[in-house]
Scaffold this motif. Structure first.
Motif, PDB file in Angstrom:
ATOM      1  N   ASP A  27       0.929  -1.355   0.162  1.00 21.67           N
ATOM      2  CA  ASP A  27       0.039   0.016   0.017  1.00 21.67           C
ATOM      3  C   ASP A  27       0.916   1.107  -0.049  1.00 21.67           C
ATOM      4  N   GLY A  72      -3.575  -1.103  -6.212  1.00 20.35           N
ATOM      5  CA  GLY A  72      -4.269  -0.136  -6.464  1.00 20.35           C
ATOM      6  C   GLY A  72      -3.302   0.603  -7.667  1.00 20.35           C
ATOM      7  N   ASP A 105      -5.258   5.893  -7.091  1.00 20.56           N
ATOM      8  CA  ASP A 105      -5.964   5.555  -5.849  1.00 20.56           C
ATOM      9  C   ASP A 105      -5.019   6.161  -4.716  1.00 20.56           C
ATOM     10  N   GLY A 113      -2.023   3.792  -4.175  1.00 24.57           N
ATOM     11  CA  GLY A 113      -1.878   2.962  -5.115  1.00 24.57           C
ATOM     12  C   GLY A 113      -0.526   2.635  -5.790  1.00 24.57           C
TER      13      GLY A 113
END
Length: 318
Positions: free
Chosen positions: A131, A211, A215, A223
């Motif tokens: 992430d 992502g 994002d 993302g």
């Protein structure tokens, strides 16, 4: 006289029989093949064995990008030979941003030295890569001692152009060149960074970043699945995981988007780095992502649809 006549006839018979035997014997021992008579003939050369087409990969070659910005550079390492190729300015630097998180995670895991990884630290390691979680990366960076984390990066991966941010050694502001970025990628890929126990785990996390470039929800959820991997054909992505770690930030200090892409496979590692106008300009991170993809596509060898040259069968006379 009769005995002599008989002997002569016997000799003639032997000679005739021998003359008939020789061709038959030759045919027997040569497998029945003929050279086409006394006058010679065309040699039948066996057809060459079919060769498998070369495995698609990335290799050094010309790259043309219609780039409108302050800095653009890329470097490609052939991991089989260690040779690095790229733009003439591949020793010039850009701030690493989130690209360096792959090293921060690897460095922490290597230093466990066989100790168990706590659930909290494992979650931080996962989210820092998948992430691009800034808080997770910062926690692991602090746990590793901050500046020593970067000192080890330079020393262990044999980097030559990388400079640490002098004030607080902020990891995102580390200055790194594309050729040092591919060295870092190789360092992660060969197990130097994370050690034998954790290398496959790190590469798998990098292959499963989540992502798209749009994002960006917070510093904890960014993302990261974009760039180089989007420029690779299925003939390459189907060979095995492509481990990636990208990074970008619009720095108000210089008004530029700082965008970096890194990808690592068993055969090669590629880094693309750039800066281009941010405030007051329509360009966004998506622009940089497309540039990274374009570089990767142009380095694919052989290019999809390229005709395979088949060697001609030679034919000669005896």
């Amino acid at each position: 006289m009769r005995p002599r006549v008989t002997m002569v006839l016997a000799i003639v018979a032997v000679l005739i029989g021998g003359g008939m035997l020789v061709p038959a014997a030759y045919a027997k021992f040569s497998g029945g093949d003929s050279l086409g008579g006394i006058g010679g003939g065309v040699a039948q050369v066996p057809a060459p064995a079919p060769t498998a087409p070369p495995k698609p990969t990335l290799a050094a070659g010309p790259v043309s990008v219609n780039f409108n910005g302050k800095f653009f550079s890329w470097a490609l390492m052939d991991r089989k030979t260690g040779k690095i190729s790229g733009t003439p300015n591949m020793a010039s630097t850009n701030s690493t941003e989130s690209m360096i998180k792959a090293w921060i995670v690897s460095d922490y895991l290597r230093q466990l030295n066989g100790k168990p990884l706590s659930a909290e630290r494992k979650k931080q390691a996962t989210t820092a890569i998948r992430d691009s979680n800034d808080r997770s990366a910062e926690a692991l960076y602090n746990a590793g001692g901050r500046k020593p984390v970067l000192d080890r990066l330079i020393k262990m991966c044999k980097l030559t152009d990388t400079k640490i941010e002098p004030t607080r050694a902020k990891w995102a502001y580390t200055q790194m060149s594309p050729r040092d970025a591919v060295r870092m990628g190789d360092c992660i890929g060969d197990g130097t960074a994370a050690g034998p126990k954790w290398t496959k785990w790190v590469l798998n996390e990098m292959a499963n970043v989540r992502g798209g470039v749009k994002d960006q929800k917070s510093v904890e959820l960014q993302g990261g699945h974009w760039g180089i991997v989007d420029g690779l054909p299925a003939s390459i992505t189907s060979q095995g995981p492509v481990s990636i770690k990208n990074g970008f930030t619009m720095l108000w200090a210089d008004g530029q988007w700082h965008v970096n892409c890194l990808a690592v496979t068993d055969d090669w590692t590629l880094a693309v780095m750039m800066r281009y106008p941010g405030a007051g300009d329509p360009k966004t991170p998506s622009y940089g992502a497309k540039v990274c993809a374009s570089v990767a596509t142009q380095l694919v060898t052989p290019q999809p649809g390229a005709a395979l040259k088949v060697p001609q069968q030679p034919v000669g006379k005896l």
